[in-house]
Design a protein around this motif. Structure first.
Motif, PDB file in Angstrom:
ATOM      1  N   ASP A 114     -10.460  -0.108   5.142  1.00 31.83           N
ATOM      2  CA  ASP A 114     -11.622  -0.962   5.352  1.00 31.83           C
ATOM      3  C   ASP A 114     -12.778  -0.144   5.921  1.00 31.83           C
ATOM      4  O   ASP A 114     -12.715   1.093   5.992  1.00 31.83           O
ATOM      5  CB  ASP A 114     -11.262  -2.137   6.262  1.00 31.83           C
ATOM      6  CG  ASP A 114     -10.746  -1.698   7.636  1.00 31.83           C
ATOM      7  OD1 ASP A 114     -11.017  -0.538   8.044  1.00 31.83           O
ATOM      8  OD2 ASP A 114     -10.077  -2.509   8.308  1.00 31.83           O
TER       9      ASP A 114
ATOM     10  N   VAL B 222      -6.133   0.870   7.079  1.00 33.90           N
ATOM     11  CA  VAL B 222      -5.441   0.200   5.975  1.00 33.90           C
ATOM     12  C   VAL B 222      -4.543  -0.877   6.568  1.00 33.90           C
ATOM     13  O   VAL B 222      -3.746  -0.593   7.476  1.00 33.90           O
ATOM     14  CB  VAL B 222      -4.597   1.194   5.156  1.00 33.90           C
ATOM     15  CG1 VAL B 222      -3.819   0.467   4.053  1.00 33.90           C
ATOM     16  CG2 VAL B 222      -5.475   2.287   4.567  1.00 33.90           C
TER      17      VAL B 222
ATOM     18  N   SER C  95      -7.245   4.999   0.210  1.00 33.27           N
ATOM     19  CA  SER C  95      -8.213   4.395  -0.714  1.00 33.27           C
ATOM     20  C   SER C  95      -8.354   2.896  -0.490  1.00 33.27           C
ATOM     21  O   SER C  95      -9.315   2.290  -0.957  1.00 33.27           O
ATOM     22  CB  SER C  95      -7.804   4.669  -2.162  1.00 33.27           C
ATOM     23  OG  SER C  95      -6.617   3.964  -2.502  1.00 33.27           O
ATOM     24  N   SER C  96      -7.416   2.297   0.242  1.00 27.83           N
ATOM     25  CA  SER C  96      -7.492   0.865   0.566  1.00 27.83           C
ATOM     26  C   SER C  96      -8.051   0.608   1.957  1.00 27.83           C
ATOM     27  O   SER C  96      -7.993  -0.524   2.449  1.00 27.83           O
ATOM     28  CB  SER C  96      -6.095   0.227   0.462  1.00 27.83           C
ATOM     29  OG  SER C  96      -5.592   0.306  -0.849  1.00 27.83           O
TER      30      SER C  96
ATOM     31  N   ASN D 264       0.822  -1.210   0.000  1.00 25.43           N
ATOM     32  CA  ASN D 264       0.000   0.000   0.000  1.00 25.43           C
ATOM     33  C   ASN D 264       0.854   1.257   0.000  1.00 25.43           C
ATOM     34  O   ASN D 264       0.526   2.252  -0.662  1.00 25.43           O
ATOM     35  CB  ASN D 264      -0.941  -0.012   1.208  1.00 25.43           C
ATOM     36  CG  ASN D 264      -2.011  -1.069   1.085  1.00 25.43           C
ATOM     37  OD1 ASN D 264      -2.728  -1.127   0.097  1.00 25.43           O
ATOM     38  ND2 ASN D 264      -2.112  -1.940   2.083  1.00 25.43           N
TER      39      ASN D 264
END
Length: 251
Positions: free
Chosen positions: A232, A237, A229-230, A140
């Protein structure tokens, strides 16, 4: 015929400064040390499984001191070394039952040479245990840094060693037998800045010989947005540290 020069990928002066910063940050009560706690637990577990209790041990790395404390509890006479007082690409000296290298091997320029010096620092029948953050880690973060500079991407993360390459390097260094394996260490973050802080706490930041310029304000904002943007449903993240562990024995 002259020997082929070792490529200069990492800057050892920057590496020493990174270490000094990590030592200073480890004095804080809230400093991240999960990587070194994991390394210390792994050493204890492996020694217990093999029913080994080293009398003397050399620990390379370990700014938080967890591995040193674990080995002392097992009765070992522990010597610690860091980039401030040793160079793994030169002879280490001594005749130790155990040499443990923690998050150090992946930022030396001459990895085979460093492994040979670790092997030479072992007593006959001694064991080397080497752990570092390996290939596939911090996906990430890598993605966020690429998104930060879509038109001009700079090398901001150094090359990483995978398990297969680690095994080949141990063989090349002349260990009598060796085992290369690994495990994932997952940590959840609410933002990119906390991850970067944890990397600084644990001496894991960039020490490339040709460092990129700092991210500008706009690029840093893009990186933070791309990282989140990743996230949960809880806004966190999950970042993965792929730990490579190399174990080798000396005849």
């Amino acid at each position: 015929m002259s020997a082929t020069p070792v490529p200069r990928i990492f800057d050892q002066a920057r590496r020493r400064r990174r270490w000094q910063r990590a030592l200073a940050r480890q004095r804080r009560a809230d400093a991240a040390d999960f990587l070194y706690r994991s390394f210390a637990d792994e050493i204890e577990d492996r020694l217990g499984f093999m029913n080994l209790r080293p009398r003397t041990a050399l620990v390379l790395g370990d700014p938080a001191g967890h591995a040193q404390a674990a080995l002392a509890r097992l009765g070992a006479d522990v010597t610690s070394a860091s980039p401030l007082d040793t160079d793994e690409e030169r002879a280490l000296g001594g005749s130790h039952d155990l040499v443990a290298s923690l998050a150090m091997l992946d930022t030396v320029n001459d990895v085979p040479g460093a492994l040979i010096h670790m092997r030479n620092a072992l007593a006959p029948g001694g064991i080397a245990m080497i752990a570092f953050v390996g290939a596939g880690s911090l996906a990430n973060l890598r993605r966020a840094l690429l998104a930060a500079e879509p038109d001009r991407q700079a090398a901001r993360m150094h090359p990483m060693i995978d398990i297969q390459a680690g095994s080949a390097l141990m063989q090349r260094a002349g260990f009598a037998r060796q085992v290369a394996d690994g495990y994932p260490l997952k940590v959840r973050y609410r933002g990119l800045d906390r991850l970067v802080g944890d990397l600084r706490d644990q001496a894991l930041t960039n020490v490339l010989a040709s460092p990129p310029p700092p991210l500008g304000r706009a690029a840093a904002g893009r990186a933070r947005d791309a990282f989140l943007s990743s996230a949960d449903a809880e806004g966190r993240v999950t970042e993965t540290f792929e730990i490579v562990t190399l174990t080798g024995w000396k005849d």
